[in-house]
Design a protein around this motif. Structure first.
Motif, PDB file in Angstrom:
ATOM      1  N   UNK A  48       0.876  -0.968  -0.280  1.00  0.00           N
ATOM      2  CA  UNK A  48      -0.438  -0.351  -0.292  1.00  0.00           C
ATOM      3  C   UNK A  48       0.692   1.500   0.015  1.00  0.00           C
ATOM      4  N   UNK A  49       2.049   1.059   0.872  1.00  0.00           N
ATOM      5  CA  UNK A  49       3.247   2.118   0.815  1.00  0.00           C
ATOM      6  C   UNK A  49       4.193   2.064   1.562  1.00  0.00           C
ATOM      7  N   UNK A  75       9.232  -0.980   5.742  1.00  0.00           N
ATOM      8  CA  UNK A  75       7.277  -1.397   4.539  1.00  0.00           C
ATOM      9  C   UNK A  75       7.503  -1.961   3.111  1.00  0.00           C
ATOM     10  N   UNK A  76       8.875  -1.956   2.761  1.00  0.00           N
ATOM     11  CA  UNK A  76       9.074  -2.417   1.639  1.00  0.00           C
ATOM     12  C   UNK A  76       9.225  -3.977   1.506  1.00  0.00           C
ATOM     13  N   UNK A  77       8.601  -4.232   0.612  1.00  0.00           N
ATOM     14  CA  UNK A  77       8.592  -5.646   0.072  1.00  0.00           C
ATOM     15  C   UNK A  77       9.270  -6.613   0.238  1.00  0.00           C
ATOM     16  N   UNK A  78      10.538  -5.683  -0.087  1.00  0.00           N
ATOM     17  CA  UNK A  78      12.082  -6.563  -0.075  1.00  0.00           C
ATOM     18  C   UNK A  78      12.786  -5.682   0.666  1.00  0.00           C
ATOM     19  N   UNK A 131       6.958  10.481  -3.872  1.00  0.00           N
ATOM     20  CA  UNK A 131       5.512   9.381  -4.207  1.00  0.00           C
ATOM     21  C   UNK A 131       5.875   8.052  -3.183  1.00  0.00           C
ATOM     22  N   UNK A 132       4.780   7.753  -2.675  1.00  0.00           N
ATOM     23  CA  UNK A 132       4.951   6.079  -1.948  1.00  0.00           C
ATOM     24  C   UNK A 132       4.539   5.303  -2.035  1.00  0.00           C
ATOM     25  N   UNK A 133       4.013   5.164  -3.804  1.00  0.00           N
ATOM     26  CA  UNK A 133       4.158   3.768  -4.132  1.00  0.00           C
ATOM     27  C   UNK A 133       2.761   3.446  -4.632  1.00  0.00           C
ATOM     28  N   UNK A 134       1.412   4.606  -3.578  1.00  0.00           N
ATOM     29  CA  UNK A 134       0.129   4.371  -3.951  1.00  0.00           C
ATOM     30  C   UNK A 134      -0.196   4.965  -4.906  1.00  0.00           C
TER      31      UNK A 134
END
Length: 374
Positions: A48-49, A75-78, A131-134
């Motif tokens: 989400x972010x 909070x990054x997926x990697x 930008x936070x990715x959302x």
């Protein structure tokens, strides 16, 4: 118009890229252009972010006032990519702090010796999460960090931008990812068109096209291309930005992973490869050693600095600056600054052992054997 000869701060403006893109600019001067889309792929898991917490750094000397907030992502997926990115950002800040503590201490000593009143230098580092990715493009995290140092007069900001794709296997985002294979033509034409609208705001014929590692960030569905202050325009214009609209619902294709088997790296130097300075310190060729050990080397002509990267390992050196670091380690001195002789950059041999953590053996007639175990 004539260029401002301002060149007082060693921070200058960095243009380089390792895991992420790095470059400089601050104030808005916008242009709009349409973009060619990059490849579309099947949706993959995207968080989400991301979140950011501040890592506050303070000076240990009264000669330097600081206001330093270093962003550290979570909070990054990697998580591995996230840790590498955080290490690079924090290392940059620690090196800047160490450099300016030394600059301030030297200036204070000089003022005292000459009977002047010393006014503390200022170092400020802050950031904006663009930008936070959302938003569009989905998953793109874009971060802008501004480093500003002042010695009592006007300072020059350095703006570093970091653009990454937040997926299970994180990756760097490039202008080509956002604007397609003809991104250079698109960006160059758009920038030149805006310059032609108000040529009095720019240096005549100074814009020659964007570089391979052009700085940019992503915000509100646009790619924003940045230029350092004084690079293509006088200081009164500010630091130019040019905006390029991105297609709606743009999806960035994942890059194939390249697997490199671990192996020991060995390099042999002969006596003519190294030099000895007037203090008796043995210096070795930076690029030959780094590339011989499997590092990627990138030279920055504007700041007279070089960066090396291999996997998560990263460091940089600057000509004339006896400060060295590796990842999160605090900067150290090695008894000699990097120098350029006969168009070759040299560093102390201790850089190989103390910073790159390689084994060094010296032989007869000045021969040097270097081995780095993976």
């Amino acid at each position: 118009m004539r260029k401002n000869p301002f060149n007082m701060l060693k921070l200058g403006v960095v243009g380089c890229a390792l895991l992420v893109g790095v470059s400089g600019a601050v104030l808005p001067l916008t242009g709009i252009a349409s973009a060619e889309t990059s490849g579309q792929v099947t949706a993959v898991p995207i968080s989400a972010s991301v979140q950011i917490k501040d890592e506050v750094l303070t000076s240990q000397t009264t000669y330097l006032k600081t206001n330093i907030k270093v962003p550290q992502l979570s909070g990054m997926l990697d998580p591995i990519y996230q840790a590498q990115m955080n290490d690079i950002i924090l290392s940059h800040a620690n090196k800047d702090l160490a450099n300016w503590e030394k600059e301030a201490a030297d200036a204070a000593a000089d003022a005292k010796a000459n009977g002047f009143t010393y006014r503390p230098y200022d170092l400020t580092i802050n950031y904006v999460l663009k930008s936070d990715g959302t938003s569009n493009p989905a998953g793109v995290v874009s971060l802008q960090i501004t480093t500003y140092a002042a010695t009592g007069g006007t300072g020059m900001p350095r703006v570093d931008t970091y653009n990454v794709l937040n997926r299970v296997e994180g990756q760097r985002v490039t202008l080509q990812d956002l604007l397609g294979n003809k991104f250079k033509e698109t960006v160059n034409a758009g920038i030149q068109a805006k310059i032609n609208e108000k040529p009095e705001n720019y240096f005549k014929d100074e814009f020659k096209g964007i570089s391979e590692e052009q700085g940019f960030y992503v915000e509100n569905g646009e790619a924003v291309v940045l230029f350092p202050k004084y690079a293509i325009a006088p200081g009164s214009t500010g630091t130019p930005e040019f905006r390029f609209s991105l297609p709606e619902n743009l999806t960035i294709a994942a890059k194939p992973l390249v697997s490199t088997p671990l192996k020991n790296m060995k390099l042999d130097l002969i006596s003519s490869d190294s030099v000895t300075n007037t203090q008796g310190v043995n210096l070795v060729p930076f690029r030959k050693v780094a590339e011989g050990l499997g590092y990627e080397v990138k030279w920055n002509q504007e700041t007279y600095s070089a960066e090396v990267k291999k996997g998560a390992q990263w460091t940089s050196v600057t000509v004339g600056n006896d400060h060295y670091f590796f990842a999160k380690m605090a900067p150290v001195t090695l008894g000699a600054a990097p120098v350029i002789q006969n168009d070759t950059l040299y560093v102390p041999l201790k850089f190989v052992t103390d910073i790159l953590h390689a084994d060094v053996k010296t032989g007869d007639a000045g021969a040097i054997q270097i081995e780095q175990k993976e």
